[in-house]
Every structure is written in C-alpha cells, then in structure tokens.
Design a protein around this motif. Structure first.
Motif, PDB file in Angstrom:
ATOM      1  N   ALA A 318       0.845  -1.207   0.000  1.00  0.00           N
ATOM      2  CA  ALA A 318       0.000   0.000   0.000  1.00  0.00           C
ATOM      3  C   ALA A 318       0.871   1.244   0.000  1.00  0.00           C
ATOM      4  CB  ALA A 318      -0.912   0.007   1.215  1.00  0.00           C
ATOM      5  N   LYS A 319       0.452   2.226  -0.785  1.00  0.00           N
ATOM      6  CA  LYS A 319       1.211   3.475  -0.884  1.00  0.00           C
ATOM      7  C   LYS A 319       0.256   4.658  -0.827  1.00  0.00           C
ATOM      8  CE  LYS A 319       4.652   5.920  -3.677  1.00  0.00           C
ATOM      9  NZ  LYS A 319       5.487   5.905  -4.911  1.00  0.00           N
ATOM     10  N   ALA A 320       0.636   5.679  -0.046  1.00  0.00           N
ATOM     11  CA  ALA A 320      -0.138   6.922   0.044  1.00  0.00           C
ATOM     12  C   ALA A 320       0.387   7.897  -1.004  1.00  0.00           C
ATOM     13  CB  ALA A 320      -0.034   7.522   1.445  1.00  0.00           C
ATOM     14  N   GLN A 321      -0.360   8.068  -2.085  1.00  0.00           N
ATOM     15  CA  GLN A 321       0.066   8.933  -3.185  1.00  0.00           C
ATOM     16  C   GLN A 321      -0.476  10.348  -2.995  1.00  0.00           C
ATOM     17  OE1 GLN A 321       0.628   5.685  -6.738  1.00  0.00           O
ATOM     18  NE2 GLN A 321      -1.350   6.675  -6.617  1.00  0.00           N
ATOM     19  N   ILE A 322      -0.131  10.921  -1.842  1.00  0.00           N
ATOM     20  CA  ILE A 322      -0.514  12.282  -1.503  1.00  0.00           C
ATOM     21  C   ILE A 322       0.743  13.042  -1.080  1.00  0.00           C
ATOM     22  CG2 ILE A 322      -2.891  11.778  -0.856  1.00  0.00           C
ATOM     23  CD1 ILE A 322      -2.050  11.373   1.986  1.00  0.00           C
ATOM     24  N   LYS A 323       0.613  14.351  -0.845  1.00  0.00           N
ATOM     25  CA  LYS A 323       1.762  15.156  -0.473  1.00  0.00           C
ATOM     26  C   LYS A 323       2.384  14.670   0.830  1.00  0.00           C
ATOM     27  CE  LYS A 323       0.061  19.324  -2.769  1.00  0.00           C
ATOM     28  NZ  LYS A 323      -0.342  20.749  -2.599  1.00  0.00           N
ATOM     29  N   LYS A 324       3.678  14.860   0.965  1.00  0.00           N
ATOM     30  CA  LYS A 324       4.403  14.329   2.123  1.00  0.00           C
ATOM     31  C   LYS A 324       3.897  14.883   3.448  1.00  0.00           C
ATOM     32  CE  LYS A 324       8.713  13.240  -0.299  1.00  0.00           C
ATOM     33  NZ  LYS A 324      10.186  13.449  -0.347  1.00  0.00           N
ATOM     34  N   LYS A 325       3.489  16.140   3.475  1.00  0.00           N
ATOM     35  CA  LYS A 325       3.023  16.735   4.717  1.00  0.00           C
ATOM     36  C   LYS A 325       1.575  16.376   5.032  1.00  0.00           C
ATOM     37  CE  LYS A 325       6.152  20.716   4.562  1.00  0.00           C
ATOM     38  NZ  LYS A 325       6.241  22.205   4.582  1.00  0.00           N
ATOM     39  N   THR A 326       0.917  15.685   4.099  1.00  0.00           N
ATOM     40  CA  THR A 326      -0.483  15.293   4.289  1.00  0.00           C
ATOM     41  C   THR A 326      -0.550  13.891   4.884  1.00  0.00           C
ATOM     42  OG1 THR A 326      -1.051  16.618   2.346  1.00  0.00           O
ATOM     43  CG2 THR A 326      -2.715  15.085   3.137  1.00  0.00           C
ATOM     44  N   ILE A 327      -1.519  13.667   5.756  1.00  0.00           N
ATOM     45  CA  ILE A 327      -1.654  12.376   6.444  1.00  0.00           C
ATOM     46  C   ILE A 327      -3.062  11.829   6.236  1.00  0.00           C
ATOM     47  CG2 ILE A 327      -1.606  11.201   8.674  1.00  0.00           C
ATOM     48  CD1 ILE A 327       0.406  13.260   9.637  1.00  0.00           C
ATOM     49  N   ALA A 328      -3.152  10.578   5.835  1.00  0.00           N
ATOM     50  CA  ALA A 328      -4.427   9.882   5.736  1.00  0.00           C
ATOM     51  C   ALA A 328      -4.684   9.133   7.044  1.00  0.00           C
ATOM     52  CB  ALA A 328      -4.425   8.916   4.554  1.00  0.00           C
ATOM     53  N   ASN A 329      -5.851   9.345   7.617  1.00  0.00           N
ATOM     54  CA  ASN A 329      -6.194   8.724   8.901  1.00  0.00           C
ATOM     55  C   ASN A 329      -7.180   7.577   8.713  1.00  0.00           C
ATOM     56  OD1 ASN A 329      -4.612  10.625  10.301  1.00  0.00           O
ATOM     57  ND2 ASN A 329      -6.316  12.076  10.371  1.00  0.00           N
ATOM     58  N   ASN A 330      -7.101   6.633   9.651  1.00  0.00           N
ATOM     59  CA  ASN A 330      -8.054   5.521   9.711  1.00  0.00           C
ATOM     60  C   ASN A 330      -8.189   4.796   8.375  1.00  0.00           C
ATOM     61  OD1 ASN A 330      -8.673   6.275  12.416  1.00  0.00           O
ATOM     62  ND2 ASN A 330     -10.095   7.818  11.651  1.00  0.00           N
ATOM     63  N   VAL A 331      -7.046   4.430   7.809  1.00  0.00           N
ATOM     64  CA  VAL A 331      -7.044   3.701   6.541  1.00  0.00           C
ATOM     65  C   VAL A 331      -7.419   2.240   6.801  1.00  0.00           C
ATOM     66  CG1 VAL A 331      -5.661   2.994   4.547  1.00  0.00           C
ATOM     67  CG2 VAL A 331      -5.304   5.247   5.594  1.00  0.00           C
ATOM     68  N   GLU A 332      -8.370   1.729   6.036  1.00  0.00           N
ATOM     69  CA  GLU A 332      -8.791   0.333   6.136  1.00  0.00           C
ATOM     70  C   GLU A 332      -8.756  -0.298   4.754  1.00  0.00           C
ATOM     71  OE1 GLU A 332     -12.540  -0.154   8.005  1.00  0.00           O
ATOM     72  OE2 GLU A 332     -11.947   0.800   9.891  1.00  0.00           O
ATOM     73  N   ILE A 333      -8.024  -1.403   4.640  1.00  0.00           N
ATOM     74  CA  ILE A 333      -7.910  -2.120   3.368  1.00  0.00           C
ATOM     75  C   ILE A 333      -8.510  -3.514   3.578  1.00  0.00           C
ATOM     76  CG2 ILE A 333      -6.335  -2.956   1.579  1.00  0.00           C
ATOM     77  CD1 ILE A 333      -4.351  -0.797   2.555  1.00  0.00           C
ATOM     78  N   LEU A 334      -9.613  -3.781   2.901  1.00  0.00           N
ATOM     79  CA  LEU A 334     -10.316  -5.056   3.033  1.00  0.00           C
ATOM     80  C   LEU A 334      -9.995  -5.923   1.808  1.00  0.00           C
ATOM     81  CD1 LEU A 334     -12.378  -6.422   4.996  1.00  0.00           C
ATOM     82  CD2 LEU A 334     -14.169  -5.717   3.391  1.00  0.00           C
ATOM     83  N   ILE A 335      -9.200  -6.961   2.036  1.00  0.00           N
ATOM     84  CA  ILE A 335      -8.730  -7.827   0.951  1.00  0.00           C
ATOM     85  C   ILE A 335      -9.541  -9.122   0.970  1.00  0.00           C
ATOM     86  CG2 ILE A 335      -6.728  -8.983  -0.047  1.00  0.00           C
ATOM     87  CD1 ILE A 335      -4.984  -7.040   1.604  1.00  0.00           C
ATOM     88  N   PRO A 336     -10.264  -9.447  -0.101  1.00  0.00           N
ATOM     89  CA  PRO A 336     -11.068 -10.674  -0.100  1.00  0.00           C
ATOM     90  C   PRO A 336     -10.190 -11.923  -0.228  1.00  0.00           C
ATOM     91  CG  PRO A 336     -11.179  -9.625  -2.244  1.00  0.00           C
ATOM     92  CD  PRO A 336     -10.405  -8.687  -1.349  1.00  0.00           C
ATOM     93  N   VAL A 337     -10.626 -13.008   0.378  1.00  0.00           N
ATOM     94  CA  VAL A 337      -9.956 -14.305   0.275  1.00  0.00           C
ATOM     95  C   VAL A 337     -11.020 -15.347  -0.070  1.00  0.00           C
ATOM     96  CG1 VAL A 337      -8.163 -13.646   1.916  1.00  0.00           C
ATOM     97  CG2 VAL A 337     -10.232 -14.789   2.741  1.00  0.00           C
TER      98      VAL A 337
END
Length: 447
Positions: A318-337
């Motif tokens: 996973a990569k955050a493709q936003i500006k370096k000073k910007t922060i994404a909060n409460n990221v949830e990645i749901l991967i099916p199996v």
C-alpha cells in the motif's frame, strides 16, 4: 402544481389522501393500482410518472408505501413535485421516526395537519421541520388533549409569513459561531495494474450555525474560475446543472450543483457570490459532483500466489500517493480471500491485521498513513479446495477506506466566510474545515 397527494400501500391502494384542487375526480386514484400492476407485469423497471386519460401520476416508493401526487396539467413542474414528495417523507420521518403503512394509519391526524401546512392549493409552502414543529406539536401515536385557553394554543410563528421561512426569530447564543465543513468523497474503480476505470468526486458543504438574530453570511470560494461565466442554470434543491465557462471548459467542472433554499440565487447568478441567512443548527448548504480524472490517493498492489499442499499466500503493498506533509487517517484495506480459507498467519510492517471470516476477507488497518510512505503485508492461509497450483478467481474487489483532513481533491477552497448581523452587531467566530474521504465505491479489481 399538484391536485392531490395520496399515500398508497404496496399494492397501490389508497390509505390516506389530501385533495387540494377540484380538477380531478375523487376516483382518479383508483386507476393507480391497475396501472402499477400492468407495468409490473410488462417490465421490471417502473417509471416514476404514469399517465392515464390526461391525468399524471407522479410517485416515489418508500418502504411499503407509494407516495403519489396527481396532476392534470402538462405544464406541471415535475422536479418540484418529486422534490416535495421526498421532503414530505423526510419531514414525516422526523415526526414518526419510521414511515411505513402501519405508522401512517396510526398517525393520520398529524399527517393531515402536515399536509395542510406543507402545501396550499397544490403549491409547496413550508418544508422545514424545525419551523413546523413550533406549532404542530402532537407526538406520534398520541393525540394532544384539547386546550381550554385560547392563549395556550400553538400558533404559526410570524416567520412563516416572511421570506425567511426556514429560521425563527429571537434566536440567541452566548458565543456566536459558524462551523463550515467541506467534505469530498472520492469514488474510484481501478484495475490491479493501476489503471483508473472510473472516478468521481462528490462534494458537500455542511454548515452548523450557532448565531444569534438574523445573521447574513457571505461565502467566498477560491479564484480558480469555478463559478465564473456560468452559462447553465442553477437552482435551489432542484435539477442538476452542468457548469462550464463561456469559452472553454474549466479545469474544475461541477456537474451537479445544488444549493439550500436559503441561498440567494439571483445574487449568485449575477455576481457569483454565495450569500444566505442560515437556518439554525446543522444543514447542507451546497453539494456538487465532479467527474474529472483523479489519480489514486491510496493505492494497493495485491499479489496472490498459490503453493502446493493447499496453501495460498497474499502479498499487499500500500502506498499513500498524496503530499508528504499530508496524512491519511483511519485507513482500512479489506482484501477478499476464498470462502474456505483458514488458519491465517500474518507478517506486516505497519498497522494491525485481522482475519474477518464472516466477510471472507483480511482487514488491514493503518491509523496514520503519511504521504509518500509505503507499507507492506503478507498473509498465508490454508485452502483445502485448491489442488495443485491453480490460482483462485476473486469475484470481489479490494475495498479501501480513508480520511484525509485539511485537503480537497478538487482544489476547491474557502477564501472567506463573513458574518454580519445589522441589528445586534456581535463578534462572531467562523470556522472552516476540509475533509477528503473514500466514497462508497473506492475499489481495486484483483483479476
């Protein structure tokens, strides 16, 4: 204008009605059920407007009810009637909590009072719940006892006869504040190679007003030419509008622009300035939609490997493709199996991972994801149904959720929010906040 409003059960039979004009017969609603049954037999898609012998039936479905408006004029503003029907259901929801056949039958007195106040001679009048509750004070499922003294009877507030029917007079606060939230939800569909198949931004400008008196607010948006040289019409709580410049399309193209009724449309159309007297409390001032191409803000590269002895291995980067000073909060990645996967084991560089068997998925949570950062995880799971190295097919995509404060994807920003109250002239405090978040459909295909 509407000649009458009817509440019908799931079969189309009327259970409550209010006629506003005499240009339709009393039995006109009896044709609605046969028309509905005929369309259900012919097609699975039913249009929201039916016509029979120069009578127009415009309706919406809510739970086990049909809310129908009947009109005889071909010049009726259908958008206005449909907007009123949706607003009527919303107001009933505030009074009855649940709007369904049983609650309508149990509360016909309240509904008749609301129908009398919300529409007059087929023309919508008062649709704000806060104003209606000032003088329609009955509780759902209970009838208010008759009041002996005339002075104690609830009367319509004088505000209803003024142009500002959405705000009562005499509102006071010790500290006068206005909170404005600009929320943008990003919907995106991507392939596992990273190609964006579909993207859109749904924006909302939400306001919480805690201001005394009758304040007048002026909102300024950034100078990117977003509202300049608008050629198409924009209406209060009305039809979608496509906004383009006079010579060429703008960098930011607002396709669906809708304002709350408090916004002065003439001022906006002539000077491109948003001015309004706000309702008290929370309300949505403005909403818009953009379909301009957007690069993925949170990108995931998922690789599935199948090993012998019925074992599957899933790698996710996973990569955050936003500006370096910007922060994404409460990221949830749901991967099916696969549904029969079991005995999971995990390795990860950041956050927390858990197996969600009821969803047949792996949930990877990252509380704080800084721009430019990249994290990875690996999961091994048993897979009894796989023999050899056959790769399983994934029917469900990867779902991503996140929130990015102090950031808007479209680039729309508030330049100023001015508050004036000519009579009280108090000191006020405007607050502005930006939030970009994932929408209901931010997904990445696996195969």
């Amino acid at each position: 204008m509407a000649s009458g409003v009817y509440f019908c059960d799931i079969k189309g039979k009327p259970i409550l009605s209010r006629r506003y004009r005499d240009d339709i017969s009393i039995s006109a609603i009896d044709n609605f059920a046969p028309l509905l049954f005929e369309l259900e037999e012919e097609s699975s898609v039913i249009p929201p407007c039916l016509s029979h012998r120069d009578v127009q039936y415009m309706f919406i479905q809510h739970e086990d009810l049909y809310v129908v408006a009947i009109s005889t004029s071909l010049q009726t503003n259908a958008a206005q009637i449909f907007t009123f029907l949706h607003k009527l259901v919303a107001v009933l929801g505030d009074y009855l909590k649940t709007v369904e056949e049983e609650s309508v039958r149990d509360n016909f007195v309240i509904i008749y009072e609301l129908l009398d106040e919300m529409m007059d001679y087929g023309i919508p009048q008062i649709t704000e719940t806060k104003m209606l509750k000032q003088y329609i004070t009955q509780k759902s499922f209970k009838l208010v006892k008759a009041v002996k003294k005339v002075k104690a009877v609830a009367r319509p507030p004088t505000t209803l006869t003024n142009s500002v029917s959405w705000r009562a007079e005499g509102i006071t606060y010790k500290k006068n504040e206005a909170f404005l939230d600009m929320v943008e939800s990003v919907n995106m569909l991507m392939t596992h190679q990273g190609q964006v198949l579909r993207s859109e931004i749904i924006g909302q400008v939400k306001v919480k007003s805690r201001l005394s008196g009758m304040p007048d607010l002026k909102l300024g948006i950034n100078d990117r030419g977003i509202f300049s040289k608008i050629t198409s019409d924009v209406v209060n709580d009305g039809e979608p509008s496509s906004i383009t410049s006079g010579k060429k399309k703008l960098n930011v193209e607002l396709e669906d622009l809708k304002f709350h009724q408090c916004v002065r449309l003439s001022k906006f159309e002539n000077e491109k300035i948003i001015t309004f007297i706000p309702p008290d409390g929370d309300f949505e001032l403005m909403s818009y939609r953009l379909t301009t191409p957007v690069k993925p803000l949170i990108w995931c590269d998922v690789n599935v490997q199948v090993h012998s002895q019925s074992r599957i291995e899933i790698h996710c980067r996973a990569k955050a493709q936003i500006k370096k000073k910007t922060i994404a909060n409460n990221v949830e990645i749901l991967i099916p199996v696969p549904d029969d996967a079991d005995t999971p084991s995990f390795k990860y560089s950041h956050g927390s991972i858990k197996w969600v068997p009821e969803k047949s998925a792996i949930l990877w949570k990252i509380r704080s994801f800084s721009g430019g950062k990249e994290y990875s995880m690996a999961a091994q799971m048993g897979l009894p149904s796989i023999s050899g190295n056959e790769k399983p097919k994934f029917k469900r995509p990867v779902q991503v959720k996140f929130q990015i404060p102090y950031f808007t994807t479209s680039g729309i920003n508030v330049r100023y929010l001015k508050i004036t109250e000519p009579k009280l002239q108090y000191k006020s405090y405007p607050w502005v906040r930006y939030i970009t978040q994932s929408g209901d459909d931010y997904t990445i295909r696996l195969n």
